[in-house]
Scaffold this active site. Structure first.
Site, PDB file in Angstrom:
ATOM      1  N   GLY A 145       0.783  -1.235   0.000  1.00 19.04           N
ATOM      2  CA  GLY A 145       0.000   0.000   0.000  1.00 19.04           C
ATOM      3  C   GLY A 145       0.814   1.285   0.000  1.00 19.04           C
ATOM      4  O   GLY A 145       0.302   2.327   0.401  1.00 19.04           O
ATOM      5  N   ASN A 188       1.714   3.087  -2.533  1.00 16.99           N
ATOM      6  CA  ASN A 188       1.062   4.058  -3.424  1.00 16.99           C
ATOM      7  C   ASN A 188      -0.223   4.591  -2.797  1.00 16.99           C
ATOM      8  O   ASN A 188      -0.502   5.786  -2.880  1.00 16.99           O
ATOM      9  CB  ASN A 188       0.748   3.419  -4.784  1.00 16.99           C
ATOM     10  CG  ASN A 188       1.955   3.373  -5.678  1.00 16.99           C
ATOM     11  OD1 ASN A 188       2.354   4.395  -6.241  1.00 16.99           O
ATOM     12  ND2 ASN A 188       2.576   2.205  -5.798  1.00 16.99           N
ATOM     13  N   ILE A 218     -10.825  -6.640 -12.823  1.00 16.90           N
ATOM     14  CA  ILE A 218     -12.054  -5.918 -12.488  1.00 16.90           C
ATOM     15  C   ILE A 218     -13.202  -6.455 -13.359  1.00 16.90           C
ATOM     16  O   ILE A 218     -13.109  -6.444 -14.586  1.00 16.90           O
ATOM     17  CB  ILE A 218     -11.873  -4.389 -12.716  1.00 16.90           C
ATOM     18  CG1 ILE A 218     -10.710  -3.858 -11.861  1.00 16.90           C
ATOM     19  CG2 ILE A 218     -13.161  -3.629 -12.408  1.00 16.90           C
ATOM     20  CD1 ILE A 218     -10.878  -4.014 -10.360  1.00 16.90           C
ATOM     21  N   ASN A 246      -5.615   2.483 -13.340  1.00 12.34           N
ATOM     22  CA  ASN A 246      -4.639   1.548 -12.757  1.00 12.34           C
ATOM     23  C   ASN A 246      -3.232   2.076 -13.007  1.00 12.34           C
ATOM     24  O   ASN A 246      -3.012   2.858 -13.938  1.00 12.34           O
ATOM     25  CB  ASN A 246      -4.800   0.178 -13.434  1.00 12.34           C
ATOM     26  CG  ASN A 246      -3.842  -0.869 -12.888  1.00 12.34           C
ATOM     27  OD1 ASN A 246      -3.634  -0.974 -11.672  1.00 12.34           O
ATOM     28  ND2 ASN A 246      -3.232  -1.640 -13.783  1.00 12.34           N
ATOM     29  N   HIS A 305       0.679   0.599 -13.688  1.00 13.71           N
ATOM     30  CA  HIS A 305       1.432  -0.618 -14.009  1.00 13.71           C
ATOM     31  C   HIS A 305       2.923  -0.293 -13.976  1.00 13.71           C
ATOM     32  O   HIS A 305       3.339   0.734 -14.513  1.00 13.71           O
ATOM     33  CB  HIS A 305       1.018  -1.135 -15.390  1.00 13.71           C
ATOM     34  CG  HIS A 305       1.661  -2.439 -15.727  1.00 13.71           C
ATOM     35  ND1 HIS A 305       1.232  -3.639 -15.179  1.00 13.71           N
ATOM     36  CD2 HIS A 305       2.725  -2.737 -16.500  1.00 13.71           C
ATOM     37  CE1 HIS A 305       2.010  -4.616 -15.621  1.00 13.71           C
ATOM     38  NE2 HIS A 305       2.921  -4.095 -16.434  1.00 13.71           N
ATOM     39  N   ASP A 349      -4.314  -4.764 -18.094  1.00 15.90           N
ATOM     40  CA  ASP A 349      -3.295  -3.786 -18.506  1.00 15.90           C
ATOM     41  C   ASP A 349      -3.493  -3.285 -19.928  1.00 15.90           C
ATOM     42  O   ASP A 349      -2.538  -3.141 -20.690  1.00 15.90           O
ATOM     43  CB  ASP A 349      -1.885  -4.401 -18.381  1.00 15.90           C
ATOM     44  CG  ASP A 349      -1.599  -4.867 -16.967  1.00 15.90           C
ATOM     45  OD1 ASP A 349      -2.053  -4.203 -16.024  1.00 15.90           O
ATOM     46  OD2 ASP A 349      -0.912  -5.893 -16.814  1.00 15.90           O
ATOM     47  N   GLU A 398       6.428   5.968  -9.277  1.00 16.31           N
ATOM     48  CA  GLU A 398       4.987   5.838  -8.979  1.00 16.31           C
ATOM     49  C   GLU A 398       4.563   6.838  -7.913  1.00 16.31           C
ATOM     50  O   GLU A 398       3.553   7.531  -8.050  1.00 16.31           O
ATOM     51  CB  GLU A 398       4.676   4.413  -8.510  1.00 16.31           C
ATOM     52  CG  GLU A 398       4.864   3.394  -9.611  1.00 16.31           C
ATOM     53  CD  GLU A 398       4.488   1.990  -9.187  1.00 16.31           C
ATOM     54  OE1 GLU A 398       4.058   1.228 -10.061  1.00 16.31           O
ATOM     55  OE2 GLU A 398       4.619   1.635  -7.996  1.00 16.31           O
TER      56      GLU A 398
HETATM   57  C1  GRF Z   1       3.071  -1.058  -7.704  1.00 14.12           C
HETATM   58  O1  GRF Z   1       4.350  -1.260  -8.215  1.00 14.12           O
HETATM   59  C2  GRF Z   1       2.063  -0.986  -8.814  1.00 14.12           C
HETATM   60  O2  GRF Z   1       2.579  -0.561 -10.023  1.00 14.12           O
HETATM   61  C3  GRF Z   1       1.630  -2.394  -8.953  1.00 14.12           C
HETATM   62  O3  GRF Z   1       1.650  -2.916  -7.653  1.00 14.12           O
HETATM   63  C4  GRF Z   1       2.610  -2.223  -6.879  1.00 14.12           C
HETATM   64  C5  GRF Z   1       1.962  -1.813  -5.598  1.00 14.12           C
HETATM   65  O4  GRF Z   1       2.895  -1.396  -4.639  1.00 14.12           O
HETATM   66  N1  GRF Z   1       0.410  -2.490  -9.687  1.00 14.12           N
HETATM   67  P1  GRF Z   1       2.394  -0.753  -3.282  1.00 14.12           P
HETATM   68  O5  GRF Z   1       1.474  -1.770  -2.604  1.00 14.12           O
HETATM   69  O6  GRF Z   1       1.651   0.498  -3.621  1.00 14.12           O
HETATM   70  O7  GRF Z   1       3.610  -0.505  -2.473  1.00 14.12           O
END
Ligand code: GRF
Length: 193
Positions: free
Chosen positions: A12, A14, A88, A102, A104, A145, A174
Site C-alpha cells: 500500500g 502508493n 475488475i 490503474n 502498471h 493492462d 509511482e
Molecule cells: C506497484 O508497483 C504498482 O505498479 C503495482 O503494484 C505495486 C503496488 O505497490 N500495480 P504498493 O502496494 O503500492 O507498495
C-alpha cells in the site's frame, strides 16, 4: 466533493502517497480503501488515516453486484487501483465508465497482461536487457493492462541494475506521479459528466 475508493492488495505504499496527497483537498476525498487480503499493509495505512476499509471476498466480487452496490451506496465516484491483483469484472467497469484507473510498473503495452505483476515484471525487463523501463497509468477496461494510456514516465536501466533495484526506481516514479495524475483525471472526469 469527488469521493475516491482505492483498491489495493498489498503493502500500500502508493495508497499511502495518494491518501497523504488528498488530505485537506477541497475537491477530492479518499473515502474508502477496498482490499482483498486480510492483514495486508494497506489496511493499517487506511486505519491510521481513519479511512474505512472494505474487505472483499472473491466469490461475491466476481459473481454478484454486492460491492458495486456498496460503492454506489457510499457515494464513490472514482476508483483508483494501486497494486490490486484481481481483474475488475465487467459489471463494475460498466457501473464506473471511464472512472477506473490503474498503475502498471512498466511501459505498456510491453510487459503487461495476466501474471505480469510485481517483481515478475522487473525480472522480465532485466532479462531482456532493456535500456529503460517506467510506469504506465491507464484506464481500466475488460482486459488486463489494456485500457487507454493516460500517462507514462521513464527511467534508465544501468548494467548493475537488478530486478530489485529497478523495483525501487519504479516505486519512486509511482510515488512521485500517481497522486497528481489521479487529481487531474478525477477533476477532468467531473467536467465531462
Ligand atoms: C506497484 O508497483 C504498482 O505498479 C503495482 O503494484 C505495486 C503496488 O505497490 N500495480 P504498493 O502496494 O503500492 O507498495
Amino acid at each position: 466533493m469527488q469521493q475516491i475508493a482505492i483498491f489495493a492488495s498489498g503493502a500500500g505504499s502508493n495508497a499511502q502517497k495518494i491518501i497523504e496527497y488528498f488530505k485537506g483537498h477541497n475537491r477530492i476525498k479518499v473515502a474508502l480503501v477496498v482490499c482483498n487480503k486480510p492483514g495486508a499493509g494497506v489496511i493499517s495505512i487506511a486505519e491510521r488515516s481513519a479511512i474505512p476499509v472494505l474487505l472483499i471476498e472473491k466469490e461475491k466480487f466476481f459473481r454478484s453486484n454486492v460491492y458495486t452496490n456498496a460503492l454506489k451506496d457510499r457515494g464513490i465516484n472514482f476508483i483508483v487501483l494501486a497494486g490490486f491483483l484481481w481483474k475488475i469484472p465487467a459489471t463494475l467497469i460498466q457501473a464506473f465508465p471511464g472512472k477506473i484507473i490503474n498503475i502498471h510498473p512498466a511501459l505498456l503495452p510491453n510487459y503487461g497482461g495476466k501474471g505480469m505483476y510485481g517483481e515478475i515484471v522487473h525480472e522480465a525487463v532485466i532479462a531482456n536487457k532493456e535500456k529503460e523501463s517506467g510506469i504506465t497509468i491507464h484506464y481500466v477496461d475488460e482486459q488486463y493492462d489494456h485500457g487507454d494510456i493516460i500517462f507514462q514516465a521513464r527511467c534508465d536501466i544501468i548494467e548493475s541494475d537488478t530486478a530489485h533495484t529497478l523495483a525501487q526506481k519504479i516505486h519512486q516514479l509511482e510515488h512521485k506521479h500517481y497522486p497528481g495524475v489521479v487529481e487531474e483525471v478525477v477533476i477532468k472526469s467531473t467536467k465531462i459528466e
